[in-house]
Enzyme design. Structure first.
Site, PDB file in Angstrom:
ATOM      1  N   ASP A   1     -10.168  -0.609   6.168  1.00  0.00           N
ATOM      2  CA  ASP A   1     -10.762   0.418   7.020  1.00  0.00           C
ATOM      3  C   ASP A   1     -11.499  -0.221   8.182  1.00  0.00           C
ATOM      4  OD1 ASP A   1     -10.006   2.657   5.482  1.00  0.00           O
ATOM      5  OD2 ASP A   1     -11.719   2.400   4.158  1.00  0.00           O
TER       6      ASP A   1
ATOM      7  N   ARG B   1      -5.495   2.231  -5.211  1.00  0.00           N
ATOM      8  CA  ARG B   1      -4.659   1.525  -4.240  1.00  0.00           C
ATOM      9  C   ARG B   1      -4.632   0.019  -4.465  1.00  0.00           C
ATOM     10  NH1 ARG B   1      -8.527   4.345  -0.101  1.00  0.00           N
ATOM     11  NH2 ARG B   1      -7.795   5.904  -1.492  1.00  0.00           N
TER      12      ARG B   1
ATOM     13  N   ARG C   1       0.835  -1.198   0.000  1.00  0.00           N
ATOM     14  CA  ARG C   1       0.000   0.000   0.000  1.00  0.00           C
ATOM     15  C   ARG C   1       0.864   1.241   0.000  1.00  0.00           C
ATOM     16  NH1 ARG C   1      -5.070   2.260   2.045  1.00  0.00           N
ATOM     17  NH2 ARG C   1      -4.906   4.413   1.403  1.00  0.00           N
TER      18      ARG C   1
ATOM     19  N   ASP D   1      -6.757  -1.403   0.666  1.00  0.00           N
ATOM     20  CA  ASP D   1      -7.258  -0.466   1.658  1.00  0.00           C
ATOM     21  C   ASP D   1      -8.026  -1.270   2.690  1.00  0.00           C
ATOM     22  OD1 ASP D   1      -7.832   1.997   2.865  1.00  0.00           O
ATOM     23  OD2 ASP D   1      -9.671   2.248   1.718  1.00  0.00           O
TER      24      ASP D   1
END
Length: 171
Positions: free
Chosen positions: A112, A107, A98, A110
């Protein structure tokens, strides 16, 4: 840092394990392979068990450019504190290549932290619930699949115009 009474302090481990939800996305390179490697890494986290994995979804970028994304949501039962979990997520991202050249850049991966138990956390490094999760179909659809109680029909209706497609099983 602002933390509700239901939350643990962001830098302290919880007294008991909590249910957490992690949104996953990738749109560069072999996105499916990156997500699979990330899932393998999540399964290896200490004090953590993967309890559910959504299907893979394809979606158009939101507030970004680049190719379409692959997305999923993973449910975790974890005794890691929220900051420790965030540190692990960011380490997995880095280990899988990343880069963060600019906000909303395409990307390779990712991860989250969407929800952490019932906690509301507002710190310089972590905001839970994720501040934009209710604006994005690519989060809400897979989250609804693994945890329907986390997503209201109104929230799903609010993102109904965003292009998203269920691609099939993942995990």
């Amino acid at each position: 840092m602002k933390v509700t009474k239901e939350a643990v302090a962001a830098d302290q481990p919880p007294r008991e394990a909590v249910q957490a939800y992690v949104g996953m996305g990738a749109n560069l390179g072999d996105a499916a392979a990156a997500l699979q490697k990330a899932l393998t890494a999540l399964r290896a986290l200490p004090l953590t068990q993967v309890t559910a994995v959504s299907s893979l979804y394809g979606s158009a970028p939101v507030d970004a450019s680049g190719p379409d994304y692959l997305n999923a949501v993973v449910a975790l039962h974890t005794a890691l504190g929220p900051m420790a979990l965030l540190d692990h997520l960011q380490s997995i991202e880095l280990d899988l290549g990343r880069e963060r050249p600019y906000r909303n850049a395409p990307r390779t991966l990712d991860l989250d932290l969407l929800r952490y138990g019932e906690a509301t956390i507002n710190s310089p490094t972590l905001t839970v619930p994720h501040p934009r999760m209710y604006e994005r179909a690519f989060v809400l659809q897979p989250l609804f699949e693994v945890a329907p109680h986390q997503v209201t029909p109104e929230a799903l209706n609010a993102v109904a115009g965003q292009r998203i497609q269920k691609n099939g099983p993942f995990g």
